[in-house]
Design a protein around this motif. Sequence first.
Motif, PDB file in Angstrom:
ATOM      1  N   LEU A 270       0.843  -1.202   0.000  1.00 19.43           N
ATOM      2  CA  LEU A 270       0.000   0.000   0.000  1.00 19.43           C
ATOM      3  C   LEU A 270       0.874   1.247   0.000  1.00 19.43           C
ATOM      4  N   LEU A 271       1.892   1.286   0.852  1.00 17.81           N
ATOM      5  CA  LEU A 271       2.775   2.440   0.904  1.00 17.81           C
ATOM      6  C   LEU A 271       3.495   2.645  -0.426  1.00 17.81           C
ATOM      7  N   ILE A 272       3.950   1.549  -1.039  1.00 14.44           N
ATOM      8  CA  ILE A 272       4.632   1.636  -2.337  1.00 14.44           C
ATOM      9  C   ILE A 272       3.690   2.187  -3.401  1.00 14.44           C
ATOM     10  N   ALA A 273       2.428   1.729  -3.393  1.00 19.44           N
ATOM     11  CA  ALA A 273       1.444   2.220  -4.365  1.00 19.44           C
ATOM     12  C   ALA A 273       1.181   3.711  -4.176  1.00 19.44           C
ATOM     13  N   LEU A 274       1.131   4.155  -2.930  1.00 18.83           N
ATOM     14  CA  LEU A 274       0.892   5.573  -2.655  1.00 18.83           C
ATOM     15  C   LEU A 274       2.090   6.423  -3.077  1.00 18.83           C
ATOM     16  N   VAL A 275       3.307   5.913  -2.830  1.00 17.89           N
ATOM     17  CA  VAL A 275       4.503   6.629  -3.273  1.00 17.89           C
ATOM     18  C   VAL A 275       4.526   6.736  -4.794  1.00 17.89           C
ATOM     19  N   LYS A 276       4.094   5.684  -5.473  1.00 24.40           N
ATOM     20  CA  LYS A 276       4.027   5.710  -6.937  1.00 24.40           C
ATOM     21  C   LYS A 276       3.087   6.806  -7.418  1.00 24.40           C
ATOM     22  N   LEU A 277       1.987   6.995  -6.721  1.00 23.12           N
ATOM     23  CA  LEU A 277       0.997   7.985  -7.128  1.00 23.12           C
ATOM     24  C   LEU A 277       1.387   9.409  -6.735  1.00 23.12           C
ATOM     25  N   PHE A 278       1.880   9.578  -5.511  1.00 25.12           N
ATOM     26  CA  PHE A 278       2.033  10.916  -4.953  1.00 25.12           C
ATOM     27  C   PHE A 278       3.473  11.294  -4.608  1.00 25.12           C
ATOM     28  N   GLY A 279       4.401  10.349  -4.735  1.00 21.39           N
ATOM     29  CA  GLY A 279       5.761  10.606  -4.280  1.00 21.39           C
ATOM     30  C   GLY A 279       5.878  10.389  -2.782  1.00 21.39           C
ATOM     31  N   PRO A 280       7.103  10.355  -2.255  1.00 19.18           N
ATOM     32  CA  PRO A 280       7.287  10.073  -0.827  1.00 19.18           C
ATOM     33  C   PRO A 280       6.885  11.212   0.100  1.00 19.18           C
ATOM     34  N   GLY A 281       6.806  12.437  -0.425  1.00 19.01           N
ATOM     35  CA  GLY A 281       6.597  13.595   0.425  1.00 19.01           C
ATOM     36  C   GLY A 281       5.483  13.478   1.449  1.00 19.01           C
ATOM     37  N   PRO A 282       4.256  13.081   1.052  1.00 16.62           N
ATOM     38  CA  PRO A 282       3.166  13.012   2.024  1.00 16.62           C
ATOM     39  C   PRO A 282       3.336  11.926   3.079  1.00 16.62           C
ATOM     40  N   PHE A 283       4.301  11.049   2.891  1.00 19.11           N
ATOM     41  CA  PHE A 283       4.449   9.891   3.777  1.00 19.11           C
ATOM     42  C   PHE A 283       5.758   9.929   4.555  1.00 19.11           C
ATOM     43  N   THR A 284       6.267  11.146   4.744  1.00 21.87           N
ATOM     44  CA  THR A 284       7.543  11.302   5.424  1.00 21.87           C
ATOM     45  C   THR A 284       7.506  10.735   6.841  1.00 21.87           C
ATOM     46  N   ALA A 285       6.411  10.935   7.558  1.00 28.75           N
ATOM     47  CA  ALA A 285       6.344  10.477   8.953  1.00 28.75           C
ATOM     48  C   ALA A 285       6.528   8.962   9.064  1.00 28.75           C
ATOM     49  N   PRO A 286       5.761   8.144   8.328  1.00 31.47           N
ATOM     50  CA  PRO A 286       5.999   6.697   8.439  1.00 31.47           C
ATOM     51  C   PRO A 286       7.359   6.274   7.914  1.00 31.47           C
ATOM     52  N   LEU A 287       7.874   6.965   6.904  1.00 28.62           N
ATOM     53  CA  LEU A 287       9.201   6.619   6.386  1.00 28.62           C
ATOM     54  C   LEU A 287      10.276   6.916   7.423  1.00 28.62           C
ATOM     55  N   MET A 288      10.135   8.017   8.152  1.00 34.90           N
ATOM     56  CA  MET A 288      11.094   8.330   9.213  1.00 34.90           C
ATOM     57  C   MET A 288      11.059   7.264  10.300  1.00 34.90           C
TER      58      MET A 288
ATOM     59  N   ASP B 109      15.189  16.830  11.119  1.00 35.25           N
ATOM     60  CA  ASP B 109      14.528  17.673  10.123  1.00 35.25           C
ATOM     61  C   ASP B 109      15.255  17.624   8.784  1.00 35.25           C
ATOM     62  N   ARG B 110      16.576  17.544   8.834  1.00 33.09           N
ATOM     63  CA  ARG B 110      17.332  17.471   7.579  1.00 33.09           C
ATOM     64  C   ARG B 110      16.997  16.196   6.823  1.00 33.09           C
ATOM     65  N   TRP B 111      16.842  15.084   7.524  1.00 31.58           N
ATOM     66  CA  TRP B 111      16.500  13.832   6.841  1.00 31.58           C
ATOM     67  C   TRP B 111      15.040  13.813   6.398  1.00 31.58           C
ATOM     68  N   ARG B 112      14.165  14.493   7.140  1.00 24.38           N
ATOM     69  CA  ARG B 112      12.775  14.634   6.669  1.00 24.38           C
ATOM     70  C   ARG B 112      12.745  15.384   5.344  1.00 24.38           C
ATOM     71  N   ALA B 113      13.497  16.454   5.269  1.00 20.46           N
ATOM     72  CA  ALA B 113      13.546  17.229   4.028  1.00 20.46           C
ATOM     73  C   ALA B 113      14.136  16.386   2.900  1.00 20.46           C
ATOM     74  N   TYR B 114      15.128  15.584   3.215  1.00 18.37           N
ATOM     75  CA  TYR B 114      15.731  14.694   2.215  1.00 18.37           C
ATOM     76  C   TYR B 114      14.678  13.725   1.664  1.00 18.37           C
ATOM     77  N   LEU B 115      13.900  13.115   2.559  1.00 21.07           N
ATOM     78  CA  LEU B 115      12.879  12.162   2.124  1.00 21.07           C
ATOM     79  C   LEU B 115      11.805  12.837   1.279  1.00 21.07           C
ATOM     80  N   ARG B 116      11.441  14.064   1.626  1.00 14.85           N
ATOM     81  CA  ARG B 116      10.413  14.779   0.858  1.00 14.85           C
ATOM     82  C   ARG B 116      10.844  15.023  -0.582  1.00 14.85           C
ATOM     83  N   ARG B 117      12.144  15.129  -0.801  1.00 12.57           N
ATOM     84  CA  ARG B 117      12.652  15.412  -2.145  1.00 12.57           C
ATOM     85  C   ARG B 117      12.818  14.167  -3.010  1.00 12.57           C
ATOM     86  N   LEU B 118      12.635  12.992  -2.438  1.00  9.32           N
ATOM     87  CA  LEU B 118      12.830  11.773  -3.219  1.00  9.32           C
ATOM     88  C   LEU B 118      11.775  11.677  -4.328  1.00  9.32           C
TER      89      LEU B 118
END
Length: 269
Positions: A134-152, A171-180
């Motif tokens: 489910l998370l992979i499907a959501l990342v495919k649709l919207f990118g990782p940005g909206p899911f930074t909290a669970p990824l962290m 915070d620096r790694w959160r910003a990194y994940l948002r840019r993926l």
Amino acid sequence: MPDIRIGGVRLHYDIHGDGPETIVFVHGLMLASESWGAQVAAFSATHRVVTFDLRGQGRSAHIAAGLDLDNLAADTVELIRALRLGPVHLVGFSMGTFVAMRVAARRPELVRTLTLIGPSAEAEEPENLPRYRLLIALVKLFGPGPFTAPLMKILFGDTFLNDPARRPEADRWRAYLRRLPRALHRAAAASASRHAITGELSAITAPTLVISGEEDRPISPAKARAVHAAIAGSRFEAIPATGHAVMIEQPEVFNALLRDFVRRVPRQA
């Protein structure tokens, strides 16, 4: 910041330092070669340090095919050979351990030592697959940005995430994940669909250090201990109050363990 073509795919790599021995770092899912910054700083004065981005991630080509673990291991072998690096001290984190174990088992002549951070030699647990898919499907649709909290929470332990003094770092790694990029979903799917290689661990002959954070959520210390038990003569280190990304959460502790470990292996003539 050079690139090289391996198996017809453009891979990005960096070489730091020029010591008599070489350490090759293999990153995990989401955190590409930038995740080894503390290790580059610590070891490049005494070793030749090589970091690179696996195909499909980081600054390497974001291709759609060939992202399975066997291909990633073959890429790593060819990189070591093409750059005339081997035998090397091979260090893997998370998905990078899946790659590094395959290299050490199948091409032992290229590996002087093997260090594994948060490893598992098993396929993904079936009970985890629906959530990950489910998370992979959501990342495919919207990118990782909206899911930074669970990824962290996948990458880091509660002690790190809840420490006010480390808030800027988190915070620096959160910003990194948002840019993926959304293309990350392909590498994530390859990792989640990996096959077990428990039967290959007995072929690993290099001195091996297995490290696990006691707060590791995606790959439990029990999974890491199982890898340790299956590799003859390996050493196991559990790091308290630490999650999955040990080398980021506890860089001084990890660097000291790695330096002591590689020092104990006699240099080759």
